[in-house]
Scaffold this active site. Structure first.
Site, PDB file in Angstrom:
ATOM      1  N   SER A  32       0.840  -1.194   0.000  1.00 33.45           N
ATOM      2  CA  SER A  32       0.000   0.000   0.000  1.00 33.45           C
ATOM      3  C   SER A  32       0.881   1.253   0.000  1.00 33.45           C
ATOM      4  CB  SER A  32      -0.950  -0.044   1.199  1.00 33.45           C
ATOM      5  OG  SER A  32      -0.212  -0.116   2.403  1.00 33.45           O
ATOM      6  N   SER A  33       0.413   2.326   0.611  1.00 34.49           N
ATOM      7  CA  SER A  33       1.152   3.595   0.564  1.00 34.49           C
ATOM      8  C   SER A  33       2.522   3.510   1.222  1.00 34.49           C
ATOM      9  CB  SER A  33       0.335   4.701   1.225  1.00 34.49           C
ATOM     10  OG  SER A  33       0.060   4.377   2.573  1.00 34.49           O
ATOM     11  N   ILE A  34       2.700   2.617   2.171  1.00 36.64           N
ATOM     12  CA  ILE A  34       4.022   2.449   2.787  1.00 36.64           C
ATOM     13  C   ILE A  34       5.041   2.085   1.711  1.00 36.64           C
ATOM     14  CG2 ILE A  34       5.380   1.031   4.401  1.00 36.64           C
ATOM     15  CD1 ILE A  34       3.451   2.980   5.808  1.00 36.64           C
ATOM     16  N   VAL A  35       4.609   1.316   0.720  1.00 40.46           N
ATOM     17  CA  VAL A  35       5.462   0.960  -0.408  1.00 40.46           C
ATOM     18  C   VAL A  35       5.509   2.101  -1.411  1.00 40.46           C
ATOM     19  CG1 VAL A  35       5.695  -0.594  -2.385  1.00 40.46           C
ATOM     20  CG2 VAL A  35       5.154  -1.519  -0.130  1.00 40.46           C
TER      21      VAL A  35
ATOM     22  N   LEU B  76       4.992   5.266  -1.190  1.00 38.50           N
ATOM     23  CA  LEU B  76       5.709   6.456  -0.724  1.00 38.50           C
ATOM     24  C   LEU B  76       7.137   6.148  -0.282  1.00 38.50           C
ATOM     25  CD1 LEU B  76       2.781   8.090   1.263  1.00 38.50           C
ATOM     26  CD2 LEU B  76       3.558   8.603  -1.070  1.00 38.50           C
TER      27      LEU B  76
END
Length: 136
Positions: free
Chosen positions: A14-17, A19
């Site tokens: 998700s956004s952890i990846v 960003l």
């Protein structure tokens, strides 16, 4: 002269990846560390949960792709674990479904190649009582 293909590292989450490549994030650090040794690919989808990932894992990682990743780092769970509110649409996924989704994703990724290695990152622990106090 072109040498042998470099190993492929794929970051799926998700956004952890997504960003992770911005402003010297963890994915950028990984890419920098493995420069000229491995190719690092980002398959990050902000706002996604494990249910959405399960639905596309076979398209993102097709079995018939001639080049198999050497390493896949998977992170889903932060969006899955948002507090459930029946009156508000959210990305919440019940824990038992999350576990099943991650098993399906892992099984597919393991079947790509005997040499593909997997790392699953988990969401940090959440103090639900504290969250309820903060959110009112």
């Amino acid at each position: 002269m072109v040498g042998p293909a470099r190993p492929q590292f794929v970051l799926f989450g998700s956004s952890i990846v997504q960003l992770g490549f911005f402003q010297e994030g963890w994915a950028a650090d990984l890419s920098h560390y493995y420069a000229r040794k491995a190719d690092v690919f980002m398959r990050g989808y902000s706002g996604w949960n494990s249910r959405q990932a399960r639905e596309v894992v076979e398209q993102v990682f097709p079995m018939d792709d001639p080049v198999k990743p050497s390493l896949v780092i998977v992170y889903f769970g932060g969006n899955d674990s948002v507090l459930y509110d029946p009156d508000v649409p959210s990305s919440h996924v019940p824990l038992d479904e999350y576990v099943q989704n991650m098993r399906i994703i892992a099984t597919h990724l393991q079947s790509l190649s005997e040499t593909t290695r997997l790392i699953f990152l988990t969401a940090p622990p959440v103090n639900e009582e504290q969250m309820k106090e903060v959110l009112g």
